[in-house]
Design a protein around this motif. Sequence first.
Motif, PDB file in Angstrom:
ATOM      1  N   CYS A  21       0.559  -1.443  -0.071  1.00 17.37           N
ATOM      2  CA  CYS A  21      -0.046   0.104   0.084  1.00 17.37           C
ATOM      3  C   CYS A  21       0.982   1.307  -0.093  1.00 17.37           C
ATOM      4  O   CYS A  21       1.663   1.631   0.873  1.00 17.37           O
ATOM      5  N   ALA A  22       0.894   1.998  -1.014  1.00 20.01           N
ATOM      6  CA  ALA A  22       1.815   3.083  -1.101  1.00 20.01           C
ATOM      7  C   ALA A  22       0.773   4.395  -0.868  1.00 20.01           C
ATOM      8  O   ALA A  22      -0.386   4.584  -1.316  1.00 20.01           O
ATOM      9  N   ALA A  23       1.468   5.017   0.155  1.00 21.53           N
ATOM     10  CA  ALA A  23       0.606   6.564   0.418  1.00 21.53           C
ATOM     11  C   ALA A  23       1.286   7.723  -0.163  1.00 21.53           C
ATOM     12  O   ALA A  23       2.600   7.635   0.011  1.00 21.53           O
ATOM     13  N   SER A  24       0.583   8.496  -0.470  1.00 21.37           N
ATOM     14  CA  SER A  24       1.101   9.835  -0.965  1.00 21.37           C
ATOM     15  C   SER A  24       0.604  10.776  -0.211  1.00 21.37           C
ATOM     16  O   SER A  24      -0.664  10.927   0.318  1.00 21.37           O
ATOM     17  N   GLY A  25       1.378  11.896   0.182  1.00 20.50           N
ATOM     18  CA  GLY A  25       0.734  13.042   1.098  1.00 20.50           C
ATOM     19  C   GLY A  25       1.498  12.886   2.339  1.00 20.50           C
ATOM     20  O   GLY A  25       2.124  11.942   2.804  1.00 20.50           O
ATOM     21  N   SER A  26       1.175  14.047   3.290  1.00 19.25           N
ATOM     22  CA  SER A  26       1.994  14.102   4.468  1.00 19.25           C
ATOM     23  C   SER A  26       1.218  13.279   5.646  1.00 19.25           C
ATOM     24  O   SER A  26       0.030  12.926   5.508  1.00 19.25           O
ATOM     25  N   GLY A  27       1.995  13.147   6.839  1.00 19.86           N
ATOM     26  CA  GLY A  27       1.366  12.639   7.756  1.00 19.86           C
ATOM     27  C   GLY A  27       1.186  10.961   7.982  1.00 19.86           C
ATOM     28  O   GLY A  27       0.749  10.594   8.974  1.00 19.86           O
ATOM     29  N   PHE A  28       1.661  10.280   7.174  1.00 19.74           N
ATOM     30  CA  PHE A  28       1.732   8.864   7.160  1.00 19.74           C
ATOM     31  C   PHE A  28       2.181   8.285   8.262  1.00 19.74           C
ATOM     32  O   PHE A  28       1.717   7.204   8.923  1.00 19.74           O
ATOM     33  N   SER A  29       3.174   8.617   8.896  1.00 22.23           N
ATOM     34  CA  SER A  29       3.778   8.132   9.936  1.00 22.23           C
ATOM     35  C   SER A  29       2.840   8.070  11.243  1.00 22.23           C
ATOM     36  O   SER A  29       2.992   7.467  12.293  1.00 22.23           O
ATOM     37  N   ASP A  30       1.886   9.306  11.292  1.00 22.45           N
ATOM     38  CA  ASP A  30       1.066   9.489  12.491  1.00 22.45           C
ATOM     39  C   ASP A  30      -0.299   8.705  12.351  1.00 22.45           C
ATOM     40  O   ASP A  30      -1.156   8.728  13.047  1.00 22.45           O
ATOM     41  N   TYR A  31      -0.375   7.946  11.192  1.00 23.33           N
ATOM     42  CA  TYR A  31      -1.792   7.250  10.998  1.00 23.33           C
ATOM     43  C   TYR A  31      -1.495   5.713  11.173  1.00 23.33           C
ATOM     44  O   TYR A  31      -0.476   5.300  10.858  1.00 23.33           O
ATOM     45  N   ALA A  32      -2.828   5.131  11.480  1.00 28.05           N
ATOM     46  CA  ALA A  32      -2.756   3.956  11.627  1.00 28.05           C
ATOM     47  C   ALA A  32      -3.304   3.415  10.395  1.00 28.05           C
ATOM     48  O   ALA A  32      -4.027   4.119   9.616  1.00 28.05           O
ATOM     49  N   ILE A  50      -2.142  -1.849  11.777  1.00 29.62           N
ATOM     50  CA  ILE A  50      -0.723  -1.324  12.349  1.00 29.62           C
ATOM     51  C   ILE A  50      -0.976  -0.178  12.826  1.00 29.62           C
ATOM     52  O   ILE A  50      -1.330   0.709  12.144  1.00 29.62           O
ATOM     53  N   GLY A  51      -0.594   0.175  14.220  1.00 31.86           N
ATOM     54  CA  GLY A  51      -0.767   1.359  14.674  1.00 31.86           C
ATOM     55  C   GLY A  51       0.295   2.496  14.179  1.00 31.86           C
ATOM     56  O   GLY A  51       1.424   1.874  13.573  1.00 31.86           O
ATOM     57  N   TRP A  52       0.285   3.718  14.667  1.00 34.50           N
ATOM     58  CA  TRP A  52       1.238   4.711  14.382  1.00 34.50           C
ATOM     59  C   TRP A  52       2.558   4.162  14.987  1.00 34.50           C
ATOM     60  O   TRP A  52       3.679   4.616  14.891  1.00 34.50           O
ATOM     61  N   ASP A  53       2.293   3.655  16.224  1.00 37.24           N
ATOM     62  CA  ASP A  53       3.729   2.933  17.141  1.00 37.24           C
ATOM     63  C   ASP A  53       3.972   1.612  16.369  1.00 37.24           C
ATOM     64  O   ASP A  53       4.634   1.090  17.278  1.00 37.24           O
ATOM     65  N   SER A  54       3.361   1.390  15.513  1.00 36.49           N
ATOM     66  CA  SER A  54       3.610  -0.041  14.892  1.00 36.49           C
ATOM     67  C   SER A  54       2.996  -1.302  15.580  1.00 36.49           C
ATOM     68  O   SER A  54       3.436  -2.591  15.466  1.00 36.49           O
ATOM     69  N   SER A  55       2.088  -0.811  16.586  1.00 37.91           N
ATOM     70  CA  SER A  55       1.579  -2.270  17.285  1.00 37.91           C
ATOM     71  C   SER A  55       0.663  -2.826  16.135  1.00 37.91           C
ATOM     72  O   SER A  55       0.267  -2.112  15.356  1.00 37.91           O
TER      73      SER A  55
END
Length: 124
Positions: A21-32, A50-55
């Motif tokens: 799954c390729a994401a474009s745009g900002s904020g990806f690391s903050d998203y589940a 998978i959570g923003w914290d990789s849970s």
Amino acid sequence: VQLQASGGGLVQTGDSLRLSCAASGSGFSDYAMGWFRQALGKEREWVASIGWDSSTYYKDSLKGRFTISRDNAGNMAYLHMNKLKPEDTALYYCAARHSRIYGTNWYVRDFDDWGRGTQVTVSS
């Protein structure tokens, strides 16, 4: 965020497949991130998140066969599927949840952005 799922295909029972799954745009690391699937004539069902914290979180029946992961540097999420069965045949979607607050149950309504699905077909 815009999402694009890929990696589906026609495989045989017992094979493995990795969806991307390729994401474009900002904020990806903050998203589940989540993966859902929808078989023909059935409702869309949650597969894994998978959570923003990789849970990580999995549908109970898929634990041990499916693995979700993410690469924040590359804005990618993945779903590794092993020992595929005909009942895994479905259109698979990736989705992003913007809120950083979530529990262990995941539903379609919890996600804000969706990509087009990628078809996985498992032949017997």
